[in-house]
Design a protein around this motif. Structure first.
Motif, PDB file in Angstrom:
ATOM      1  N   GLY A 131       0.814  -1.197   0.000  1.00  0.00           N
ATOM      2  CA  GLY A 131       0.000   0.000   0.000  1.00  0.00           C
ATOM      3  C   GLY A 131       0.849   1.249   0.000  1.00  0.00           C
ATOM      4  O   GLY A 131       2.086   1.196   0.094  1.00  0.00           O
ATOM      5  N   ALA A 141      -4.211  10.423   2.954  1.00  0.00           N
ATOM      6  CA  ALA A 141      -4.943   9.335   2.300  1.00  0.00           C
ATOM      7  C   ALA A 141      -4.046   8.110   2.264  1.00  0.00           C
ATOM      8  O   ALA A 141      -2.817   8.212   2.281  1.00  0.00           O
ATOM      9  N   SER A 142      -4.668   6.938   2.210  1.00  0.00           N
ATOM     10  CA  SER A 142      -3.905   5.696   2.160  1.00  0.00           C
ATOM     11  C   SER A 142      -4.617   4.673   1.292  1.00  0.00           C
ATOM     12  O   SER A 142      -5.838   4.732   1.110  1.00  0.00           O
ATOM     13  N   GLU A 143      -3.835   3.760   0.754  1.00  0.00           N
ATOM     14  CA  GLU A 143      -4.343   2.682  -0.089  1.00  0.00           C
ATOM     15  C   GLU A 143      -3.617   1.404   0.296  1.00  0.00           C
ATOM     16  O   GLU A 143      -2.389   1.375   0.356  1.00  0.00           O
ATOM     17  N   GLU A 144      -4.374   0.337   0.592  1.00  0.00           N
ATOM     18  CA  GLU A 144      -3.787  -0.926   1.017  1.00  0.00           C
ATOM     19  C   GLU A 144      -4.421  -2.075   0.235  1.00  0.00           C
ATOM     20  O   GLU A 144      -5.580  -1.986  -0.184  1.00  0.00           O
ATOM     21  N   TYR A 145      -3.659  -3.135   0.058  1.00  0.00           N
ATOM     22  CA  TYR A 145      -4.208  -4.323  -0.587  1.00  0.00           C
ATOM     23  C   TYR A 145      -3.609  -5.579   0.045  1.00  0.00           C
ATOM     24  O   TYR A 145      -2.537  -5.544   0.649  1.00  0.00           O
ATOM     25  N   TYR A 177      -9.007  -4.996  -0.846  1.00  0.00           N
ATOM     26  CA  TYR A 177      -8.525  -3.666  -1.217  1.00  0.00           C
ATOM     27  C   TYR A 177      -9.179  -2.639  -0.299  1.00  0.00           C
ATOM     28  O   TYR A 177     -10.388  -2.687  -0.049  1.00  0.00           O
ATOM     29  N   LYS A 178      -8.369  -1.713   0.209  1.00  0.00           N
ATOM     30  CA  LYS A 178      -8.879  -0.703   1.140  1.00  0.00           C
ATOM     31  C   LYS A 178      -8.331   0.671   0.768  1.00  0.00           C
ATOM     32  O   LYS A 178      -7.138   0.841   0.558  1.00  0.00           O
ATOM     33  N   VAL A 179      -9.228   1.654   0.699  1.00  0.00           N
ATOM     34  CA  VAL A 179      -8.856   3.042   0.458  1.00  0.00           C
ATOM     35  C   VAL A 179      -9.450   3.885   1.575  1.00  0.00           C
ATOM     36  O   VAL A 179     -10.631   3.730   1.924  1.00  0.00           O
ATOM     37  N   SER A 180      -8.650   4.757   2.174  1.00  0.00           N
ATOM     38  CA  SER A 180      -9.148   5.609   3.249  1.00  0.00           C
ATOM     39  C   SER A 180      -8.483   6.979   3.177  1.00  0.00           C
ATOM     40  O   SER A 180      -7.403   7.146   2.597  1.00  0.00           O
ATOM     41  N   GLY A 198     -13.619   6.254   3.840  1.00  0.00           N
ATOM     42  CA  GLY A 198     -12.948   5.225   3.039  1.00  0.00           C
ATOM     43  C   GLY A 198     -13.883   4.076   2.726  1.00  0.00           C
ATOM     44  O   GLY A 198     -15.059   4.082   3.096  1.00  0.00           O
ATOM     45  N   THR A 200     -13.751  -0.478   1.705  1.00  0.00           N
ATOM     46  CA  THR A 200     -12.993  -1.724   1.598  1.00  0.00           C
ATOM     47  C   THR A 200     -13.728  -2.672   0.658  1.00  0.00           C
ATOM     48  O   THR A 200     -14.957  -2.785   0.733  1.00  0.00           O
TER      49      THR A 200
END
Length: 258
Positions: A131, A141-145, A177-180, A198, A200
Motif C-alpha cells: 500500500g 490518504a492511504s491505499e492498502e491491498y 482492497y482498502k482506500v481511506s 474510506g 474496503t
C-alpha cells in the motif's frame, strides 16, 4: 406528521442464484458427454485446519465447510456426471425404510461408477500485501491491498477397482482492497476538525472456493477426455474453445508450452 421507522432500500438487490462467475460459466458451456456418469460425493472437507484471524473469531473456520454441496452442484451443472446422494445417505435410508413399510416395490438404489474425493487443502493469507500513504498539513490518504489464496484438490476414483483416474489441484486468488482518507486540523483556537472516510472491497471467500472447485471439475473432465476415461457425444468437440483453453493450462503446468 407521522414517523416512518422503515428505511428505504431502493438500491438493494434481491436474492440471486450463486456462483455467477466466469469459471462456472465455462462449466455450463462444456460440450455434451456421451452419457452422464453416476458419481458419489461423500464430502469435500476443509483440510486447512485454519480459523478466521483475530479479532473476528478463533472459533470460526477460515473457509467454507460446505465444499461437498458446492462440488455436487458443480458436477450436476456440468452435465457430465449424475451425482448420487451420499452425504445425506442416512436420511435417505431412513425414508426408504419408511417407504418399504408402506409398500414392497421400493426400487434399488443407484450405484456410483465414480467416487469423488478431495477437499480444500490450503488457505494462505497475506501472500502479498502492500500500500501507499501520504499526509500533508493534516490531510492524508492511504491505499492498502492484500492477496490470499485458496487451494482445492479433486480426485476421481474408479469404484470398481479403487484406482484414481484423475487428480487435479486448483488455486484461486482472493483480493482485498482498502482506500481511506482523513483530515486532522485545528480550524481555530481550541477547535479541532477530525474527519475520516474510506471503503474496503473483499472478494467473498465462498465465491473464490466455488470458483476453484468449478475449475477443478472442468480440468478433471478435460484430463479424463485426454486419458480416455470418458467420451464426448461428438468427438469433434475436442476442439471446443473451453476444452482447448484448459488443455493449454495443463500443458503449461507440465512445461510443454501452448
Amino acid at each position: 406528521m407521522g414517523f416512518d421507522a422503515t428505511p428505504e432500500w431502493d438500491d438493494v438487490e434481491g436474492p440471486q442464484l450463486g456462483m455467477n462467475t466466469q469459471t462456472f460459466g465455462d462449466l455450463l458451456e462444456l460440450p455434451s458427454p456421451a452419457g452422464r456418469i453416476p458419481a458419489a460425493v461423500y464430502g469435500f472437507r476443509d483440510m486447512t485446519g485454519q480459523y478466521r484471524e483475530q479479532p473476528h473469531s478463533n472459533l470460526s473456520t477460515a473457509v467454507t465447510q460446505g465444499g461437498g454441496a458446492i462440488l455436487t452442484e458443480a458436477l450436476l451443472e456440468s452435465g457430465w456426471f449424475q451425482p448420487i446422494e451420499r452425504e445425506g445417505l442416512q436420511d435417505l435410508l431412513t425414508e426408504r425404510r419408511v417407504a418399504r413399510q408402506l409398500r414392497d416395490n421400493v426400487a434399488a438404489l443407484q450405484e456410483a461408477r465414480v467416487l469423488f474425493e478431495g477437499g480444500i487443502v490450503g488457505y494462505d493469507r497475506a501472500l502479498t500485501t502492500g500500500g501507499v500513504a501520504a499526509r500533508y498539513f493534516g490531510l492524508g490518504a492511504s491505499e492498502e491491498y492484500q492477496i490470499d489464496q485458496v487451494t482445492v484438490n479433486l480426485r476421481a476414483v474408479n469404484v470398481e477397482n479403487g484406482m484414481v483416474l484423475v487428480s487435479v489441484t486448483t488455486t484461486k486468488t482472493i483480493y482485498s482492497y482498502k482506500v481511506s482518507g482523513g483530515l486532522f486540523r485545528f480550524v481555530r483556537h481550541q477547535r479541532l476538525l477530525d474527519a475520516e472516510g474510506g471503503y474496503t472491497l473483499n472478494e467473498p471467500r465462498l465465491l473464490a472456493t466455488s470458483d476453484a472447485i468449478s475449475a477443478a471439475v472442468i480440468h478433471l473432465i478435460v484430463r479424463g477426455l485426454v486419458d480416455n476415461h470418458w467420451r464426448l457425444a461428438n468427438s469433434e468437440d475436442l476442439d471446443h474453445p473451453i476444452i482447448e483453453a484448459y488443455l493449454v493450462q495443463h500443458r503449461q503446468r507440465l512445461g510443454q508450452g501452448g
